[in-house]
Each structure stands twice: as structure tokens, then as C-alpha cells.
Design an enzyme around this catalytic site. Structure first.
Site, PDB file in Angstrom:
ATOM      1  N   CYS A   1      -1.033   3.140  -6.696  1.00  0.00           N
ATOM      2  CA  CYS A   1      -1.910   2.615  -5.640  1.00  0.00           C
ATOM      3  C   CYS A   1      -2.161   1.171  -6.040  1.00  0.00           C
ATOM      4  CB  CYS A   1      -3.223   3.389  -5.597  1.00  0.00           C
ATOM      5  SG  CYS A   1      -4.520   2.579  -4.632  1.00  0.00           S
TER       6      CYS A   1
ATOM      7  N   CYS B   1       0.856  -1.182   0.000  1.00  0.00           N
ATOM      8  CA  CYS B   1       0.000   0.000   0.000  1.00  0.00           C
ATOM      9  C   CYS B   1       0.893   1.233   0.000  1.00  0.00           C
ATOM     10  CB  CYS B   1      -0.879  -0.018   1.240  1.00  0.00           C
ATOM     11  SG  CYS B   1      -1.891   1.466   1.432  1.00  0.00           S
TER      12      CYS B   1
HETATM   13  N1  DGL Z   1      -4.056   0.395  -1.916  1.00  0.00           N
HETATM   14  C1  DGL Z   1      -3.692   1.634  -1.315  1.00  0.00           C
HETATM   15  C2  DGL Z   1      -2.408   2.179  -1.961  1.00  0.00           C
HETATM   16  O1  DGL Z   1      -1.633   1.445  -2.538  1.00  0.00           O
HETATM   17  C3  DGL Z   1      -4.697   2.742  -1.203  1.00  0.00           C
HETATM   18  C4  DGL Z   1      -6.153   2.598  -1.089  1.00  0.00           C
HETATM   19  C5  DGL Z   1      -6.789   3.501  -0.033  1.00  0.00           C
HETATM   20  O2  DGL Z   1      -7.043   4.696  -0.273  1.00  0.00           O
HETATM   21  O3  DGL Z   1      -7.012   2.977   1.045  1.00  0.00           O
HETATM   22  O4  DGL Z   1      -2.131   3.345  -1.866  1.00  0.00           O
END
Ligand code: DGL
Length: 275
Positions: A194, A79
Site C-alpha cells: 500500500c 494505489c
Molecule cells: N494507498 C492505497 C494503496 O496503495 C490505499 C489506502 C486506502 O485504503 O485508501 O493501496
């Protein structure tokens, strides 16, 4: 700590939701002998809209609990929103642990671009981070880097991957700012910064006003994890793992089905984080 009978420790993959699965699927290819625990902090999803300090505190508190409970061999923070904010603090707070992070793939984009126009599609949190600015200064000072903070794409990706119909117009509105034409040159690379977004990559390709290279960092993250996670000796097994925990404690039916598709059963746990 939970009693585990296998001697090989698992690899923990962490995200705010289901985006980290894009990294988990690559990690499995490179580490087939390892067991995985997938943690989704869905009680706090989306991370992209949080203020920095409370989110950092939440992540540190949650990790203290996760590391104690599961004692992983390594942690993949799949993330960007979490890692660009709390990666350094996690390494400082838990110096004996191996963390593999996710950061916007600005360096590879700067190496590959021909037009010099790069877009970075990320959550509003990630585009604001000092870490992201540092990546641009260190690796892409010769490029024009266009940061696009998307308020809705992570949510759209969650809906899409669970089988809901999403509107092309909604997706197009989020990706349109990635496309820039300047002095006869055009954006030629869009960084998927993301981990949720690769699930939508085919829709992005279909809707894009012109073809660009959508850079997905998942494989590079998995390769880095493979370098840091020791290969298991023959006979060592990780059988008990391959499960997912959702901090809400209440994943819906479509989430169960989705996780099954990734070979993960859902386990209860971490209820304290659902408030
Ligand atoms: N999957 C997360 C990232 O890589 C973000 C998603 C969210 O906003 O929670 O930044």
C-alpha cells in the site's frame, strides 16, 4: 477542457489519499522535466474498506472526468487497492491512455527471499483481490506467502505524515501478523503493498520483532513510468502543473503544508465527487 498554455502534458499521479506521494517523490527524481498533477480521492478514503463493484465504478467515473479535464501524458495509479481492482477496466475503458500501475511486489519478494516466508502487508481490499492471488500463483508458488490485511495503517500513515502523534502499540498491532516462524525459518521480506506504508517504514523497522526487508515498490513504479513517458525536447516546459486536487474539496491546513513540502499547490476542483 481547461485551457493550458504549455505544450508539454503533465503526468497524473493518483491515490485515495496522500500515499501516492511516496511514488511521486521517486517519479520526480527520474522525470525532473515533467510537471505533475496529484489527485487524491480523499472523499472516498480509505479505499481499502470499500466493496469492489462500487469502488470500481467510482474509479472509472472519476477517471473519465480526470482524463478529460487534464489530458495527461500518462497516469500513475499509485494505489494498489485501486489498481488491482480497476487497472484492467481502466485500460479497457481508455485504450489511448498510458497507465502505470501499482501491484503488490510479490515477484521481487519471491526472487529475493532466502527463508521462503514472505509477508504482504496491504489494505483489506488488496489482500482479497483475485489479482493478488494471481501474482502469488504466477511468481511465488515456491514460497509461503502470508497476506496481512491491515484495517488501520493507511489512516495511521495519513495522521503521521500530517504531523500527528501516533501510538507505537497501534502500529505494532497491525504489523505483528507479518512475522512468522516456521520449522526454524522466519519471515525475511515484508512487501509494503500500500503506497501509504513507506511513510511508516522507519517505525516498522523500530518495532519489528526481527529485521526484515521492507519492500517499497515506489522506485520500480517510477522507473516504469520513466520508460513510458517521453523525455521532453529542450525548450518544452510543463510550468503550469505541479498542483494537487482533493476530491473532498476541503483539505485541512496540515494537508496544505504537506503538499507544499512536496512542491505542490492545492487547486480546487472535482467537487461532484465529494458526496
Ligand atoms: N494507498 C492505497 C494503496 O496503495 C490505499 C489506502 C486506502 O485504503 O485508501 O493501496
Amino acid at each position: 477542457m481547461t485551457d493550458r498554455t504549455t505544450n508539454a502534458r503533465p503526468v497524473l499521479v493518483f491515490d485515495s489519499g496522500i500515499g501516492g506521494l511516496t511514488v511521486l517523490r521517486e517519479a520526480r527524481v527520474l522525470m525532473p522535466e515533467r510537471g505533475f498533477i496529484y489527485i487524491a480521492d480523499d472523499a472516498a478514503f480509505p479505499y481499502g474498506n470499500w466493496e469492489e463493484e462500487p469502488l470500481k465504478q467510482r474509479i472509472l467515473t472519476l477517471f473519465a472526468r480526470l482524463l478529460e479535464e487534464y489530458d495527461p501524458e500518462a497516469v500513475i495509479v499509485a494505489c494498489s487497492t485501486a489498481f488491482t481492482l480497476a487497472g484492467a477496466a481502466l485500460r479497457q475503458a481508455f485504450p489511448d491512455r498510458r497507465f502505470i500501475g501499482t501491484v503488490p511486489a510479490i515477484k521481487p519478494a519471491a526472487e529475493r527471499t532466502r527463508s521462503g516466508l514472505i509477508s504482504v502487508l496491504a489494505t483489506p481490499g488488496t489482500v482479497k483481490r483475485a489479482y493478488t492471488q494471481e501474482l502469488i500463483q504466477s511468481f511465488a508458488s515456491q514460497c509461503q506467502v502470508n497476506l496481512v490485511g491491515s484495517p488501520n495503517l493507511a489512516r495511521l500513515a495519513e495522521a503521521y505524515i500530517r504531523g500527528e502523534v501516533i501510538d507505537d502499540a497501534d502500529v505494532l498491532a497491525e504489523i505483528t501478523p507479518c512475522f512468522i516462524e516456521k520449522d526454524g525459518a522466519r519471515t525475511d521480506i515484508a512487501v509494503l503493498a500500500c503506497t501509504h506504508y513507506p511513510f511508516l517504514a522507519n517505525i516498522f523497522r523500530k518495532l519489528a520483532p526481527w529485521p526484515v526487508d521492507w519492500l517499497d515498490p515506489a522506485e520500480a513504479i517510477a522507473r516504469q513510468a520513466r520508460r513510458l513517458v517521453p523525455h521532453l525536447a529542450e525548450g518544452e516546459l510543463c510550468e503550469e502543473y505541479d498542483f494537487a486536487v482533493f476530491t473532498s474539496g476541503q483539505p485541512v491546513f496540515s494537508t496544505h503544508r504537506l503538499m507544499q513540502g512536496f512542491g505542490l499547490r492545492i487547486e480546487a476542483g472535482l467537487h461532484a465527487f465529494s458526496e
